[in-house]
Design a protein around this motif. Structure first.
Motif, PDB file in Angstrom:
ATOM      1  N   PHE A   1       5.934  -8.067   7.238  1.00  0.00           N
ATOM      2  CA  PHE A   1       6.088  -7.962   8.272  1.00  0.00           C
ATOM      3  C   PHE A   1       7.498  -9.004   8.421  1.00  0.00           C
ATOM      4  CE2 PHE A   1       2.028  -6.200   8.351  1.00  0.00           C
ATOM      5  CZ  PHE A   1       1.849  -5.018  10.091  1.00  0.00           C
ATOM      6  N   GLY A   2       6.990 -10.424   7.342  1.00  0.00           N
ATOM      7  CA  GLY A   2       8.328 -11.252   7.096  1.00  0.00           C
ATOM      8  C   GLY A   2       8.910 -11.031   7.436  1.00  0.00           C
TER       9      GLY A   2
ATOM     10  N   THR B   1       5.738 -14.851  -5.110  1.00  0.00           N
ATOM     11  CA  THR B   1       4.399 -15.143  -4.592  1.00  0.00           C
ATOM     12  C   THR B   1       3.715 -13.007  -3.459  1.00  0.00           C
ATOM     13  OG1 THR B   1       5.808 -16.104  -2.141  1.00  0.00           O
ATOM     14  CG2 THR B   1       4.425 -17.647  -3.198  1.00  0.00           C
ATOM     15  N   ASN B   2       4.669 -12.666  -4.334  1.00  0.00           N
ATOM     16  CA  ASN B   2       4.763 -11.629  -3.307  1.00  0.00           C
ATOM     17  C   ASN B   2       3.230 -11.009  -4.116  1.00  0.00           C
ATOM     18  OD1 ASN B   2       4.121  -8.950  -2.519  1.00  0.00           O
ATOM     19  ND2 ASN B   2       6.816  -8.597  -2.376  1.00  0.00           N
ATOM     20  N   CYS B   3       1.869 -10.644  -3.590  1.00  0.00           N
ATOM     21  CA  CYS B   3       1.563 -10.191  -4.337  1.00  0.00           C
ATOM     22  C   CYS B   3       1.367  -8.875  -4.763  1.00  0.00           C
ATOM     23  CB  CYS B   3      -0.067 -10.408  -3.250  1.00  0.00           C
ATOM     24  SG  CYS B   3       0.542  -9.872  -2.250  1.00  0.00           S
TER      25      CYS B   3
ATOM     26  N   ASN C   1       4.846  -9.678  16.140  1.00  0.00           N
ATOM     27  CA  ASN C   1       3.807  -9.466  15.294  1.00  0.00           C
ATOM     28  C   ASN C   1       2.661  -8.668  16.375  1.00  0.00           C
ATOM     29  OD1 ASN C   1       4.575 -10.397  12.789  1.00  0.00           O
ATOM     30  ND2 ASN C   1       4.286 -12.114  13.543  1.00  0.00           N
TER      31      ASN C   1
ATOM     32  N   ALA D   1       0.947  -7.006   0.114  1.00  0.00           N
ATOM     33  CA  ALA D   1       1.737  -7.384   0.794  1.00  0.00           C
ATOM     34  C   ALA D   1       2.745  -6.876   2.079  1.00  0.00           C
ATOM     35  CB  ALA D   1       3.055  -6.749  -0.513  1.00  0.00           C
ATOM     36  N   LEU D   2       1.131  -7.167   2.499  1.00  0.00           N
ATOM     37  CA  LEU D   2       1.783  -7.178   4.041  1.00  0.00           C
ATOM     38  C   LEU D   2       2.291  -8.707   4.665  1.00  0.00           C
ATOM     39  CD1 LEU D   2      -0.887  -5.368   5.702  1.00  0.00           C
ATOM     40  CD2 LEU D   2       0.714  -4.873   4.860  1.00  0.00           C
ATOM     41  N   CYS D   3       2.241  -9.672   3.963  1.00  0.00           N
ATOM     42  CA  CYS D   3       2.805 -10.586   4.552  1.00  0.00           C
ATOM     43  C   CYS D   3       4.642 -10.522   4.542  1.00  0.00           C
ATOM     44  CB  CYS D   3       2.778 -11.769   3.821  1.00  0.00           C
ATOM     45  SG  CYS D   3       2.486 -11.840   2.208  1.00  0.00           S
ATOM     46  N   SER D   4       5.210  -9.344   3.463  1.00  0.00           N
ATOM     47  CA  SER D   4       6.324  -9.290   2.921  1.00  0.00           C
ATOM     48  C   SER D   4       7.370  -8.289   4.370  1.00  0.00           C
ATOM     49  CB  SER D   4       7.286  -9.342   1.807  1.00  0.00           C
ATOM     50  OG  SER D   4       6.203  -8.555   1.597  1.00  0.00           O
TER      51      SER D   4
END
Lengths: 206, 335
Positions: free
Chosen positions: A32-33, A116-118, A183, A27-30
């Motif tokens: 950093f997002g 869509t959070n893994c 980033n 869940a790294l996308c969230s």
């Protein structure tokens, strides 16, 4: 007493020692997002706790009642869980919008994001098939264990996210080299933060 | 004219307008001075390998900072002496027989990845020396854990080893840990270790040679007002209390390992520790709790490095939680 200790270990193991963000990099996308604003980070964390608990309960029931008896669990569980989580979150969003505007305002925007959070899928699959989690335990949590485990994952997610957001607020004003602004520097900081979490590895034999 | 630019007579800055004569360089030199007795004693006690480690760490830290500034075309910042402090602290948490290239890499990582990449002194989120050490520990854990077996006691002269009953490379903490695992099977006497730990402990990192000298340096810094007593007090207090609660000897667990060096010199780093008084106390206690629990229930005999890095990561959050009331303002009611 032994049971309390068992649940406490399950919780600490899921929240800190195997932190979903900083030890397992899920869940790294969230991560950093969302982490550029403290307000959103807190809202997201609360929403994640709520959605994860709900998703894990549902998928656990589906796993036990439907997938395993039909003998299709081993190869159908990921698509099945994705469908369930996506549908469930959308349904809850619609329901909240109609029934509880206050709650909807508090975390309505995050609900579709979490679909869509893994991390949610990770927690749900691990509750059904906890073989991955390093703990001497039978293959398959009870619903109670599953819920404590999921709560641990969600609280660990929120803890790491909020701590990282506070770090990034300092980072934003730091004179970092131009090439690394934004980033890249966040990733380096997250790497250093996860270096600190390495120190937790193996605590309590987890 | 040029003199005015180098030493301006009028400083234009935003409030507060109180100017203390203390400079960064002065503070750093005080830290070096406070560390000096322990560092010099460790060189005397451990000999050439210790000197090599100090030279490699400090040298690579200073060279890295100079090179970074040169490449980034920034003004040289070596004169604030912070690179020397980082190198010195780094060396003091390394075992003496660390290969020199490993010490040099640790120094490079400490300065480059720990400090300069964030924008230099004052911007680092984590303690640079501990970043360097953690990096090396994770990268070459196998090499480092085998060091004591090679026996750096070989550097002691033969006469020095004759009086000893046995020579073991294990640190006192590792022995104590094995003793706990065996439920006291080794009969390891913790109280008997106070004297060597305080004055001459040759098993462990360079900063662990003499706990007494580290405490002395720490007290000097507290009395001078350079470090806040709350961080070491919270750290050492929590460490001692928890060791006692876990059924072990609190004094031994405070004296052994990196606790004292960490509490007085590492956790108190201005930049990576909280700014508020209560926040500092909480931060210190957090370090102590992490360190004690890690020591008793973790696989590693010592976790000072990770305890402080972990709390460094929480420091901005602690600051947010302990915002002091602005003078003259009344706390606003919740809406």
């Amino acid at each position: 007493m032994a049971a309390v200790g068992h649940y406490a270990l399950l919780f600490i193991g899921a929240a800190l020692i195997n932190n979903i963000l900083l030890t397992r990099f899920i869940a790294l996308c969230s991560f950093f997002g969302i982490s550029n604003n403290m307000h959103t980070a807190i809202g997201m964390s609360a929403a994640v706790v709520f959605v994860m608990m709900m998703a894990s309960t549902t998928t656990w029931i589906v796993w036990k009642v439907l997938l395993v008896p039909l003998g299709v669990g081993e190869f159908l569980y990921i698509p099945a869980f994705i469908l369930i989580i996506a549908a469930l979150v959308q349904f809850v969003e619609m329901y909240l919008r109609k029934s509880s505007p206050v709650l909807y305002r508090a975390m309505g925007i995050y609900l579709p994001l979490i679909t869509t959070n893994c991390a949610v899928l990770a927690a749900a699959t691990e509750v059904a098939k906890p073989g991955f989690f390093k703990m001497n335990m039978a293959y398959g949590y009870s619903l109670g264990e599953g819920l404590v485990y999921t709560l641990g994952v969600a609280v660990g997610y929120g803890f790491a996210l909020i701590a990282f957001t506070a770090l990034r607020e300092r980072l934003d004003i730091a004179p970092v080299p131009k090439a690394l602004k934004g980033n890249p520097m966040s990733f380096i900081t997250a790497g250093l933060l996860s270096l600190a979490y390495v120190g937790l590895a193996g605590w309590f034999g987890l | 004219m040029s003199e005015d630019i180098e030493k301006p007579r009028l400083i234009v800055a935003s409030s507060p307008h109180i100017v203390a004569p203390t400079t960064c360089r002065e503070i750093m030199l005080w830290v070096v001075g406070a560390l000096a007795p322990a560092a010099i004693w460790s060189m005397v006690a451990m000999g050439v390998p210790a000197i090599v480690t100090y030279a490699a760490c400090i040298g690579s830290a200073v060279i890295t900072e100079a090179a970074w500034n040169a490449i980034a075309k920034k003004p040289q910042s070596l004169s604030d002496c912070s690179a020397v402090v980082t190198g010195l602290l780094l060396a003091m948490c390394m075992p003496p027989m660390t290969p020199w290239w490993m010490s040099a890499i640790a120094g490079f990582i400490a300065i480059a990845l720990g400090k300069m990449i964030f924008g230099g002194l004052g911007w680092n989120l984590f303690n640079p020396a501990l970043v360097g050490r953690a990096f090396v520990v994770m990268s070459w854990a196998g090499v480092l854990s085998k060091l004591p077996n090679k026996g750096w006691f070989a550097t002691l002269d033969v006469a020095g080893t004759k009086g000893l009953d046995a020579i073991s490379g294990a640190t006192r903490l590792a022995i104590a840990s094995a003793d706990r695992a065996a439920a006291g099977g080794y009969g390891y006497d913790l109280v008997a270790q106070y004297r060597p730990l305080l004055f001459k402990n040759l098993e462990g990192s360079l900063g662990e040679v003499s706990a007494a000298l580290v405490i002395l340096g720490g007290i000097v810094l507290i009395v001078k007002g350079i470090i806040d007593w709350r961080i070491p007090a919270g750290y050492i207090g929590a460490m001692g209390l928890l060791s006692w609660a876990f059924g072990s000897d609190p004094v031994f667990h405070v004296l052994a390992g990196g606790v004292l060096l960490g509490a007085f010199f590492m956790a108190t780093d201005y930049v990576s520790s909280p700014m508020t008084k209560n926040g500092r106390l909480v931060y210190g206690i957090g370090c102590g709790v992490f360190n004690a629990v890690g020591r008793f229930f973790g696989p590693m005999p010592e976790t000072t490095t990770f305890a402080i890095l972990f709390m460094n990561g929480l420091a901005p959050l602690i600051d947010k939680a302990f915002v002091p009331r602005t003078f003259g303002w009344v706390k606003r009611d919740e809406e």
